[in-house]
Design a protein around this motif. Structure first.
Motif, PDB file in Angstrom:
ATOM      1  N   THR A  45      -8.050   6.896  -8.562  1.00  0.00           N
ATOM      2  CA  THR A  45      -8.704   7.194  -7.395  1.00  0.00           C
ATOM      3  C   THR A  45      -8.304   6.215  -6.429  1.00  0.00           C
ATOM      4  OG1 THR A  45     -10.270   5.455  -8.043  1.00  0.00           O
ATOM      5  CG2 THR A  45     -10.609   7.771  -9.229  1.00  0.00           C
TER       6      THR A  45
ATOM      7  N   ALA B  49      -3.948   9.245  -3.868  1.00  0.00           N
ATOM      8  CA  ALA B  49      -4.346   9.200  -5.441  1.00  0.00           C
ATOM      9  C   ALA B  49      -4.645  10.522  -6.179  1.00  0.00           C
ATOM     10  CB  ALA B  49      -5.719   8.297  -5.568  1.00  0.00           C
TER      11      ALA B  49
ATOM     12  N   ASN C 214      -0.433   8.351 -10.763  1.00  0.00           N
ATOM     13  CA  ASN C 214      -0.666   7.262 -11.835  1.00  0.00           C
ATOM     14  C   ASN C 214      -1.739   6.301 -11.180  1.00  0.00           C
ATOM     15  OD1 ASN C 214       1.728   7.798 -13.371  1.00  0.00           O
ATOM     16  ND2 ASN C 214       2.990   6.986 -12.035  1.00  0.00           N
ATOM     17  N   THR C 215      -2.314   6.777 -10.069  1.00  0.00           N
ATOM     18  CA  THR C 215      -3.564   5.928  -9.519  1.00  0.00           C
ATOM     19  C   THR C 215      -4.413   6.987  -9.581  1.00  0.00           C
ATOM     20  OG1 THR C 215      -2.334   4.427  -8.256  1.00  0.00           O
ATOM     21  CG2 THR C 215      -4.678   4.759  -7.553  1.00  0.00           C
TER      22      THR C 215
ATOM     23  N   THR D 207       0.692  -1.299  -0.106  1.00  0.00           N
ATOM     24  CA  THR D 207       0.230  -0.129   0.061  1.00  0.00           C
ATOM     25  C   THR D 207       0.931   1.210   0.026  1.00  0.00           C
ATOM     26  OG1 THR D 207      -1.614  -1.084   1.043  1.00  0.00           O
ATOM     27  CG2 THR D 207      -1.846   1.042   1.062  1.00  0.00           C
TER      28      THR D 207
ATOM     29  N   ASP E 141      -9.905   3.577  -5.478  1.00  0.00           N
ATOM     30  CA  ASP E 141     -10.476   2.251  -5.685  1.00  0.00           C
ATOM     31  C   ASP E 141      -9.126   1.551  -6.245  1.00  0.00           C
ATOM     32  OD1 ASP E 141     -12.961   2.803  -4.889  1.00  0.00           O
ATOM     33  OD2 ASP E 141     -13.634   3.299  -6.770  1.00  0.00           O
ATOM     34  N   GLY E 142      -7.977   2.231  -6.878  1.00  0.00           N
ATOM     35  CA  GLY E 142      -6.989   1.577  -7.266  1.00  0.00           C
ATOM     36  C   GLY E 142      -5.908   1.392  -6.659  1.00  0.00           C
ATOM     37  N   ILE E 143      -6.068   1.836  -5.128  1.00  0.00           N
ATOM     38  CA  ILE E 143      -5.064   1.421  -4.191  1.00  0.00           C
ATOM     39  C   ILE E 143      -5.015   0.074  -3.717  1.00  0.00           C
ATOM     40  CG2 ILE E 143      -3.914   2.348  -1.918  1.00  0.00           C
ATOM     41  CD1 ILE E 143      -5.131   5.175  -2.524  1.00  0.00           C
ATOM     42  N   PRO E 144      -3.899  -0.795  -3.705  1.00  0.00           N
ATOM     43  CA  PRO E 144      -3.871  -2.049  -3.134  1.00  0.00           C
ATOM     44  C   PRO E 144      -3.888  -2.183  -1.462  1.00  0.00           C
ATOM     45  CG  PRO E 144      -1.762  -1.480  -3.788  1.00  0.00           C
ATOM     46  CD  PRO E 144      -2.771  -0.287  -4.399  1.00  0.00           C
TER      47      PRO E 144
END
Length: 359
Positions: free
Chosen positions: A287, A247, A284-285, A90, A289-292
């Motif tokens: 929102t 993000a 590069n992410t 993360t 929602d794209g964060i691991p």
């Protein structure tokens, strides 16, 4: 200021944060694999500190390699990067620290083409060690700049809530969210800090309380489910937290429980600030929602101080982080300046800005 980590001739020396606040002990990592273990096991933690640790891990691995040619060393460097990248997904600072050292490695490898291999290796090893030390120094300077940039956003007198540990222990020193608090106190503000205990790993109770007491900043530890009641009573004037990844639209990944605090703060009209270095912003992410989101061991929930607290066979959820949508964030404090909504616009505008601006 007790160093969270430091480069030594023997290896990278880490303050063991799993033993605080009752023991002040250190762990010496002499290989990049050992640095990876230190990160994975949360002996060191906090996004900025993880970034510095990753840079030092890369430098340590390159320096200790027995490869006799750059050609032989290069696949080892890729392996080092892969092992370190697999520790805590993360925190984007992890990948930033790895990339910074890898980029320098390839730059030096290219610049030294044609020279004797032993000379090339000496140049590369000296260069990456110097760069890792520079990352460490820059991190402390960045935190102090953030403190100056953000201090006026906090009340001159009142109570500030924080969640997890975003202090000197989460960075090379001084801290992000707690760095802003420190700067405000140094400038004369009368601030009392409420530290959420931050279950299940208790970073607030163990770490935030410990380091603020070292600075004689009044601190009270709360159970994680208490903040809403205190907000309703008018006892909290501001909230400030750190971040592990932000993000491009301003959504913030931080320690699990942050989202709950942000929603409560919004409901009660309390400003909710995020303090993080620019390296934590992931353009590069798009929102949150794209964060691991890292999933950690069930044992952190089932056991406390080695004692089992839950019945055998029960299901366990243990995400290390949650994502707070940008609509709940009053401002994001960075060393380059203060970002405000709409964050996709302010982040894009500040992406190429290198100097801090007034809050």
């Amino acid at each position: 200021m007790i160093p969270t980590l430091e480069w030594t001739d023997e290896g990278v020396r880490f303050l063991d944060q799993t033993k605080l606040p009752l023991e002040t002990t250190y762990v010496l990592a002499t290989t990049y694999d050992e640095v990876a273990t230190v990160i994975r096991d949360m002996i060191v933690r906090g996004a900025p500190a993880i970034g510095v640790s990753a840079a030092m891990g890369m430098a340590l691995g390159i320096d200790r390699s027995t490869a006799t040619t750059v050609e032989a060393l290069t696949p080892e460097v890729e392996q080092m990067a892969a092992v370190l990248a697999g520790t805590r997904p993360t925190a984007v600072n992890l990948f930033w620290g790895i990339a910074r050292l890898k980029d320098l490695y390839y730059k030096l490898a290219t610049e030294t083409v044609g020279r004797p291999e032993a000379d090339r290796l000496r140049t590369i090893k000296a260069g990456v060690i110097a760069e890792a030390k520079q990352v460490y120094t820059e991190d402390i300077d960045t935190c102090k700049t953030m403190g100056r940039v953000g201090q006026d956003l906090l009340p001159r007198e009142g109570t500030v809530l924080t969640h997890c540990n975003a202090g000197a222990l989460c960075a090379a020193g001084y801290g992000t969210a707690l760095g802003v608090i420190r700067a405000a106190v140094e400038a004369g503000a009368d601030i009392h800090v409420l530290a959420d205990e931050t279950r299940p790993y208790l970073q607030g109770a163990r770490l935030t309380a410990w380091e603020l007491l070292q600075d004689n900043i009044p601190t009270t530890v709360l159970c994680d489910n208490m903040s809403g009641a205190l907000m309703r009573q008018g006892r909290i004037q501001a909230v400030i937290v750190g971040a592990d990844r932000i993000a491009a639209n301003g959504d913030v990944a931080n320690k699990i429980g942050t989202y709950t605090v942000a929603v409560l703060a919004k409901e009660h009209g309390i400003p909710f600030f995020v303090a993080a270095p620019w390296s934590t912003i992931d353009v590069n992410t798009a929102t949150g929602d794209g964060i691991p989101i890292e999933q950690r061991s069930a044992r952190e929930v089932t056991h406390s101080n080695g004692k089992q607290m839950t019945p055998d066979g029960v299901g366990i959820e243990n995400p290390a982080f949650d994502v707070t949508p940008s609509k709940y964030v009053t401002a994001i404090i960075t060393e380059r300046g203060v970002l405000r909504a709409p964050y996709n616009e302010s982040i894009a505008a500040m992406t190429n800005t290198q100097t801090a601006v007034s809050a």
